[in-house]
Design a protein around this motif. Structure first.
Motif, PDB file in Angstrom:
ATOM      1  N   THR A 172      44.244 101.368 -88.463  1.00 16.50           N
ATOM      2  CA  THR A 172      44.722 102.140 -87.311  1.00 16.50           C
ATOM      3  C   THR A 172      45.052 101.131 -86.202  1.00 16.50           C
ATOM      4  O   THR A 172      44.487 100.025 -86.177  1.00 16.50           O
ATOM      5  CB  THR A 172      43.631 103.089 -86.785  1.00 16.50           C
ATOM      6  OG1 THR A 172      42.518 102.287 -86.372  1.00 16.50           O
ATOM      7  CG2 THR A 172      43.191 104.084 -87.857  1.00 16.50           C
ATOM      8  N   PRO A 173      45.945 101.517 -85.279  1.00 24.24           N
ATOM      9  CA  PRO A 173      46.229 100.619 -84.148  1.00 24.24           C
ATOM     10  C   PRO A 173      44.951 100.280 -83.367  1.00 24.24           C
ATOM     11  O   PRO A 173      44.802  99.153 -82.876  1.00 24.24           O
ATOM     12  CB  PRO A 173      47.197 101.418 -83.285  1.00 24.24           C
ATOM     13  CG  PRO A 173      47.813 102.415 -84.202  1.00 24.24           C
ATOM     14  CD  PRO A 173      46.808 102.720 -85.256  1.00 24.24           C
ATOM     15  N   ASP A 174      44.020 101.231 -83.247  1.00 23.48           N
ATOM     16  CA  ASP A 174      42.762 100.962 -82.528  1.00 23.48           C
ATOM     17  C   ASP A 174      41.956  99.865 -83.210  1.00 23.48           C
ATOM     18  O   ASP A 174      41.388  98.991 -82.543  1.00 23.48           O
ATOM     19  CB  ASP A 174      41.920 102.247 -82.435  1.00 23.48           C
ATOM     20  CG  ASP A 174      42.458 103.194 -81.371  1.00 23.48           C
ATOM     21  OD1 ASP A 174      43.157 102.717 -80.441  1.00 23.48           O
ATOM     22  OD2 ASP A 174      42.210 104.405 -81.473  1.00 23.48           O
ATOM     23  N   GLY A 179      54.413 100.447 -77.826  1.00 28.77           N
ATOM     24  CA  GLY A 179      54.275 100.723 -79.249  1.00 28.77           C
ATOM     25  C   GLY A 179      52.845 101.024 -79.652  1.00 28.77           C
ATOM     26  O   GLY A 179      51.933 101.056 -78.811  1.00 28.77           O
ATOM     27  N   GLY A 180      52.649 101.255 -80.948  1.00 30.38           N
ATOM     28  CA  GLY A 180      51.332 101.660 -81.452  1.00 30.38           C
ATOM     29  C   GLY A 180      50.251 100.612 -81.183  1.00 30.38           C
ATOM     30  O   GLY A 180      49.226 100.901 -80.551  1.00 30.38           O
ATOM     31  N   ILE A 181      50.477  99.385 -81.646  1.00 29.87           N
ATOM     32  CA  ILE A 181      49.469  98.335 -81.462  1.00 29.87           C
ATOM     33  C   ILE A 181      49.429  97.897 -79.999  1.00 29.87           C
ATOM     34  O   ILE A 181      48.354  97.692 -79.424  1.00 29.87           O
ATOM     35  CB  ILE A 181      49.769  97.139 -82.410  1.00 29.87           C
ATOM     36  CG1 ILE A 181      49.566  97.564 -83.876  1.00 29.87           C
ATOM     37  CG2 ILE A 181      48.898  95.935 -82.074  1.00 29.87           C
ATOM     38  CD1 ILE A 181      50.005  96.533 -84.922  1.00 29.87           C
ATOM     39  N   THR A 225      49.696  98.679 -90.680  1.00 30.37           N
ATOM     40  CA  THR A 225      49.036  99.448 -89.619  1.00 30.37           C
ATOM     41  C   THR A 225      49.831 100.730 -89.411  1.00 30.37           C
ATOM     42  O   THR A 225      51.069 100.700 -89.451  1.00 30.37           O
ATOM     43  CB  THR A 225      49.014  98.615 -88.310  1.00 30.37           C
ATOM     44  OG1 THR A 225      48.485  97.319 -88.598  1.00 30.37           O
ATOM     45  CG2 THR A 225      48.178  99.286 -87.243  1.00 30.37           C
ATOM     46  N   ARG A 226      49.110 101.831 -89.159  1.00 31.45           N
ATOM     47  CA  ARG A 226      49.796 103.131 -89.026  1.00 31.45           C
ATOM     48  C   ARG A 226      50.481 103.265 -87.667  1.00 31.45           C
ATOM     49  O   ARG A 226      49.862 103.724 -86.702  1.00 31.45           O
ATOM     50  CB  ARG A 226      48.789 104.271 -89.240  1.00 31.45           C
ATOM     51  CG  ARG A 226      48.557 104.537 -90.713  1.00 31.45           C
ATOM     52  CD  ARG A 226      47.514 105.609 -90.948  1.00 31.45           C
ATOM     53  NE  ARG A 226      46.565 105.137 -91.947  1.00 31.45           N
ATOM     54  CZ  ARG A 226      45.280 104.923 -91.747  1.00 31.45           C
ATOM     55  NH1 ARG A 226      44.737 105.176 -90.578  1.00 31.45           N
ATOM     56  NH2 ARG A 226      44.524 104.478 -92.723  1.00 31.45           N
ATOM     57  N   THR A 227      51.718 102.809 -87.596  1.00 30.80           N
ATOM     58  CA  THR A 227      52.500 102.964 -86.366  1.00 30.80           C
ATOM     59  C   THR A 227      53.925 103.363 -86.736  1.00 30.80           C
ATOM     60  O   THR A 227      54.312 103.314 -87.900  1.00 30.80           O
ATOM     61  CB  THR A 227      52.575 101.653 -85.544  1.00 30.80           C
ATOM     62  OG1 THR A 227      53.443 100.740 -86.234  1.00 30.80           O
ATOM     63  CG2 THR A 227      51.226 101.018 -85.323  1.00 30.80           C
ATOM     64  N   ALA A 228      54.712 103.635 -85.689  1.00 32.75           N
ATOM     65  CA  ALA A 228      56.098 104.085 -85.896  1.00 32.75           C
ATOM     66  C   ALA A 228      56.995 102.984 -86.442  1.00 32.75           C
ATOM     67  O   ALA A 228      58.141 103.265 -86.833  1.00 32.75           O
ATOM     68  CB  ALA A 228      56.648 104.595 -84.565  1.00 32.75           C
TER      69      ALA A 228
END
Ligand SMILES: NC(=O)c1ccc[n+]([C@@H]2O[C@H](COP(=O)([O-])OP(=O)(O)OC[C@H]3O[C@@H](n4cnc5c(N)ncnc54)[C@H](OP(=O)(O)O)[C@@H]3O)[C@@H](O)[C@H]2O)c1
Length: 266
Positions: free
Chosen positions: A210-212, A19-21, A188-191
């Protein structure tokens, strides 16, 4: 004593790695790992991630964390690799829906994935973590686990449960070598977030990471010693106010309810 955290070379299990994170954490964690076991349901995504992480021994367990055979496969992989000293329970699902019309199956999935699965995986791996000189379990929660928000009743309940589990188990393990810790991202910007949630966040001007950025904060948390961390100064303040005077966020969120309902699937 559980408070002594190890920094340096980890032997880790990371769930939700595709996933994103999770992927952002994996990229930062790998250079600090001798062993990194990535867990997710999508083999292709896990293999692509593993391919990009050449810094350490990367292994994959592909399966649904809500099924016992996946938990057993993770434990078997850990045993075969000679043990771990870090478990990151990061996998999660989120569903934004009016509670009274939310599908009971969806409510079950929220609780099973976000609460029961990390509890049962932790139970499965605790004996293995306990043999390491210093080990940690880090549960990834959410601000919504400490601050109830409309449309996230089931998700928030699961994440609140995860926070309670983390605190109780931390105290239960305080005389062992295993530290149990809890890290809560904000939006957080993820799916994981639907188009409706993204649109609502834009209208409400909700701060998003952001995930980063989340993964950087996670790595800082990992190398520190605090038991819990919530991302965002404003969010930490709201969570505190919510604990002390819940009527204040009740009123503030009531004022936003009309805007929230515009996006809330019914
Ligand atoms: N993004 C946010 O706004 C936000 C805010 C606060 C907290 N969080 C928390 O941060 C964590 C990571 O979320 P994210 O934003 O990175 O979401 P994401 O991009 O949707 O990733 C979720 C991950 O969880 C895995 N997963 C979900 N259900 C699973 C299951 N039954 N079995 C195995 N793996 C499963 C997915 O694996 P597959 O893709 O392989 O199925 C995926 O790797 C979650 O615990 C989430 O609740 C996120």
């Amino acid at each position: 004593m559980a408070a002594a955290h190890k920094t340096g070379v980890y032997r880790a299990v990371l769930t939700g790695a595709s996933g994103g994170i999770g992927a952002a954490i994996a990229k930062r964690l790998a250079p600090q790992c001798a062993l990194l076991i990535l867990v997710g349901r999508q083999r292709t995504a896990l293999e692509a991630l593993a391919e990009s992480l050449r810094a350490c021994d990367v292994q994959i367990v592909c399966g649904d964390l809500c099924e016992q055979h996946t938990l057993s496969a993770i434990a078997a992989t850990v045993r075969a690799a000679g043990g771990i000293d870090l478990l990151v329970n990061n996998a999660g699902v989120s569903s934004f829906h009016a509670f009274e019309t939310q599908d009971p199956a969806d409510i079950r999935t929220q609780i099973e994935t976000n609460l029961l699965a990390p509890m049962l995986l932790t139970r499965e791996l605790l004996p293995l973590l306990g043999t390491a000189p210093a080990a940690q379990v880090v549960n990834i929660g959410s601000v919504f686990g400490s601050l109830g928000f409309p449309g996230f009743a089931a998700y928030g309940a699961a994440k609140a449960g995860l926070a309670g589990f983390s605190q109780a188990l931390r105290r239960e393990c305080a005389d062992s070598t295993v530290a149990v810790r809890h890290f809560s991202p904000r939006a957080t910007r993820t799916a994981i977030n639907s188009a409706a949630v993204n649109a609502m966040n834009r209208e409400l001007r909700t701060a998003e990471d952001t995930p980063d950025a989340v993964a950087d904060a996670f790595m800082a948390f990992l190398s520190g010693t605090s038991a819990t961390h919530t991302l965002g100064t404003a969010e930490r303040f709201f969570v505190l106010v919510n604990k002390l005077v819940p009527g204040i966020p009740d009123k503030a969120i009531r004022k936003q309810l009309l805007q929230i309902r515009k996006y809330l699937p019914r």
